[in-house]
Enzyme design. Structure first.
Site, PDB file in Angstrom:
ATOM      1  N   TYR A 129       1.118  -0.826  -0.174  1.00  0.00           N
ATOM      2  CA  TYR A 129       0.328  -0.114   0.143  1.00  0.00           C
ATOM      3  C   TYR A 129       0.942   0.830   0.194  1.00  0.00           C
ATOM      4  CZ  TYR A 129      -4.568   1.748   0.416  1.00  0.00           C
ATOM      5  OH  TYR A 129      -5.095   2.616   0.176  1.00  0.00           O
ATOM      6  N   LYS A 142     -20.301 -19.867 -10.340  1.00  0.00           N
ATOM      7  CA  LYS A 142     -19.669 -19.635 -11.815  1.00  0.00           C
ATOM      8  C   LYS A 142     -18.265 -19.557 -11.526  1.00  0.00           C
ATOM      9  CE  LYS A 142     -20.185 -19.921 -16.237  1.00  0.00           C
ATOM     10  NZ  LYS A 142     -20.995 -18.635 -17.242  1.00  0.00           N
ATOM     11  N   GLU A 182     -24.448 -13.743 -17.814  1.00  0.00           N
ATOM     12  CA  GLU A 182     -24.940 -14.802 -16.964  1.00  0.00           C
ATOM     13  C   GLU A 182     -26.855 -14.658 -16.810  1.00  0.00           C
ATOM     14  OE1 GLU A 182     -24.007 -18.746 -15.945  1.00  0.00           O
ATOM     15  OE2 GLU A 182     -22.733 -17.321 -17.360  1.00  0.00           O
ATOM     16  N   ASP A 183     -27.142 -15.661 -16.913  1.00  0.00           N
ATOM     17  CA  ASP A 183     -28.296 -15.765 -16.731  1.00  0.00           C
ATOM     18  C   ASP A 183     -29.129 -13.799 -16.693  1.00  0.00           C
ATOM     19  OD1 ASP A 183     -27.709 -17.747 -15.658  1.00  0.00           O
ATOM     20  OD2 ASP A 183     -27.811 -17.959 -14.039  1.00  0.00           O
ATOM     21  N   ASP A 224     -24.990 -17.924 -21.349  1.00  0.00           N
ATOM     22  CA  ASP A 224     -26.193 -19.044 -21.449  1.00  0.00           C
ATOM     23  C   ASP A 224     -26.309 -19.532 -23.476  1.00  0.00           C
ATOM     24  OD1 ASP A 224     -26.814 -19.545 -18.617  1.00  0.00           O
ATOM     25  OD2 ASP A 224     -27.011 -17.540 -19.118  1.00  0.00           O
ATOM     26  N   ALA A 234     -36.819 -21.407 -28.221  1.00  0.00           N
ATOM     27  CA  ALA A 234     -36.773 -20.020 -28.885  1.00  0.00           C
ATOM     28  C   ALA A 234     -35.723 -18.728 -28.328  1.00  0.00           C
ATOM     29  CB  ALA A 234     -37.474 -19.758 -29.861  1.00  0.00           C
ATOM     30  N   GLY A 235     -35.434 -18.993 -27.129  1.00  0.00           N
ATOM     31  CA  GLY A 235     -34.505 -18.143 -26.190  1.00  0.00           C
ATOM     32  C   GLY A 235     -33.267 -17.870 -27.041  1.00  0.00           C
ATOM     33  N   ALA A 263     -30.448 -20.031 -25.423  1.00  0.00           N
ATOM     34  CA  ALA A 263     -30.018 -21.190 -25.850  1.00  0.00           C
ATOM     35  C   ALA A 263     -29.785 -21.742 -27.074  1.00  0.00           C
ATOM     36  CB  ALA A 263     -29.472 -21.936 -24.674  1.00  0.00           C
ATOM     37  N   ASN A 283     -33.341 -28.889 -18.140  1.00  0.00           N
ATOM     38  CA  ASN A 283     -33.120 -28.723 -16.513  1.00  0.00           C
ATOM     39  C   ASN A 283     -33.599 -28.584 -15.201  1.00  0.00           C
ATOM     40  OD1 ASN A 283     -30.579 -30.843 -15.693  1.00  0.00           O
ATOM     41  ND2 ASN A 283     -29.234 -28.960 -15.915  1.00  0.00           N
TER      42      ASN A 283
END
Length: 426
Positions: free
Chosen positions: A39, A94, A136-137, A162, A195-196, A198, A286
């Site tokens: 520092y 993750k 993500e998500d 995703d 149809a999202g 993925a 899933n």
């Protein structure tokens, strides 16, 4: 989920310390001199170096091995929009996978914001912290716009796992399944339920590998995506075709391949029975697939099948690719993760199952018999140590060859192995 598993999962996340990650120092802090270097006043020296040349941040900070795993919690697992805070266990998980499989450090960032433009602004403002960003998500269709704009605005890799992680593993597994079934990607008819993010990403990637758009049918909650529908966003519209098939059963009649990224129990035995000879079914919902493997194999003995579950053969798992894609990108300081890098990952994952499997993998999975490429071994096992070298190297080489790596310009590349390279012992 059984009561025992639920209780075990809650205990795992709460004991002996809450959560799954912590921050550790990589430098000694035992003496007064250590603290003076860590520092004030010593820290001023790397600050001045970075102010004069921002690229030196990769030498004097953790930026080059640090990924931001960022979400707003609008599409978490199969749980939907649970919000930013409730998504944190997934983002921490993750981070654990990044570290475990590729030696990459992670800060998980949960942004309490559903407005895409405000979310984008927030990520842009914090991006200097990171060497790359894993989105993500985030729900579709907002996720497409968010990733597109961030890739345009930032000079570090931005990757929505995703979308692209799922697509890469689907493609690798499907190429191997087609080989087993003696079919060609350019000839087969493919039905994608879901149809999202993925599903759309997977179909885009498969077209880059040789699948024909005219041989694809996508299905959403309203049925087959066809050119007469008026309720399609621009991302679905790209896959709208002129057809007299309107239901999932219609679409699957005579089809070679089913890819399910939709919901549990969507495929009935009659639908599977209606498919062409030697069908391929990737039922990836899933924890409950579109059709359970034991049911599917009773209906069709000529079937090759994959799921998203670890307790059945051929698990389609994003963790087969995302740690290693980021490892390769970070190692050559790539400015993005482009199509060439994604295709390189597909082929590296695909090829791995054709080589003898190390004994350590068999031991990890209590596998007494050798794993040999076939109907029950389309994809590498998650614990296969060869993934890191093979996939990361393929991705890094693709980045260099496609001109998105500073390494191609002669810059110093900082990798996990070279982080302390060139340092004195003082």
């Amino acid at each position: 989920m059984t009561t025992d598993l639920r209780e075990a999962a809650l205990e795992y996340h709460s004991c002996p310390l809450p959560g799954k990650i912590e921050v550790l120092s990589t430098k000694p802090t035992l003496t007064q001199r250590d603290l003076a270097l860590c520092y004030t006043p010593g820290v001023a020296e790397p600050v001045k170096e970075i102010a004069a040349d921002p690229a030196t941040a990769y030498r004097y900070t953790s930026k080059g091995n640090l990924v931001g795993v960022i979400t707003n919690g609008t599409a978490v697992l199969g749980l939907g929009n649970v919000g930013a805070l409730a998504s944190k266990p997934v983002m921490e998980g993750k981070g654990v996978l990044f570290k475990r499989f590729a030696g990459i450090d992670v800060f998980d960032i949960e942004i309490d914001c559903e407005d895409p433009h405000q979310f984008i602004e927030t990520v842009i403002r914090i991006a200097p912290t990171f060497g790359a960003i894993n989105l993500e998500d985030i729900k579709a269709p907002e996720c497409f716009e968010i990733e597109k704009i961030l890739k345009e605005k930032l000079s570090i890799p931005v990757f929505h796992d995703d979308q692209h992680g799922t697509a890469i593993v689907i493609a690798a597994g499907l190429l191997n399944a087609l080989e087993l079934q003696n079919k060609q990607l350019s000839d087969v008819t493919i039905v994608c339920a879901g149809a999202g993010s993925a599903g759309i990403a997977a179909m885009h990637l498969l077209t880059k590998l040789g699948a024909k758009r005219s041989n694809m049918l996508m299905v959403d909650r309203a049925g087959v995506i066809h050119s007469d529908r008026k309720d399609l966003n621009s991302y679905k519209q790209a896959f709208a075709v002129q057809t007299d098939k309107y239901t999932l059963l219609d679409a699957l009649t005579g089809a070679d391949v089913f890819i399910g990224v939709s919901g549990p129990g969507l495929m009935t035995p009659d639908m599977l029975q209606a498919m062409a000879e030697k069908p391929i079914v990737f039922a990836l919902s899933n924890p409950t697939p579109e059709i359970m493997p034991e049911v599917a194999h009773q209906v069709r003995q000529d079937l090759v099948m994959a799921t998203g579950r670890s307790d059945y053969p051929n698990q389609v798992n994003n963790a087969l690719c995302f740690p290693y894609i980021f490892r390769g990108a970070l190692d050559v300081r790539a400015s993005c993760i482009n199509e060439a890098m994604q295709l390189a990952a597909v082929h590296a994952i695909r090829d791995l199952v054709h080589d003898p499997v190390p004994e350590s993998v068999l031991t990890a999975y209590s596998q007494k018999d050798p794993l040999v490429f076939g109907p029950d071994y389309l994809l590498p096992k998650l614990m296969d140590p060869r993934l890191k070298e093979r996939v990361s190297t393929a991705v890094a080489q693709a980045a260099i060859h496609s001109g998105v790596s500073l390494a191609s310009l002669g810059a110093t590349v900082l990798s996990e192995k070279s982080y302390l390279g060139g340092c004195s012992d003082n």
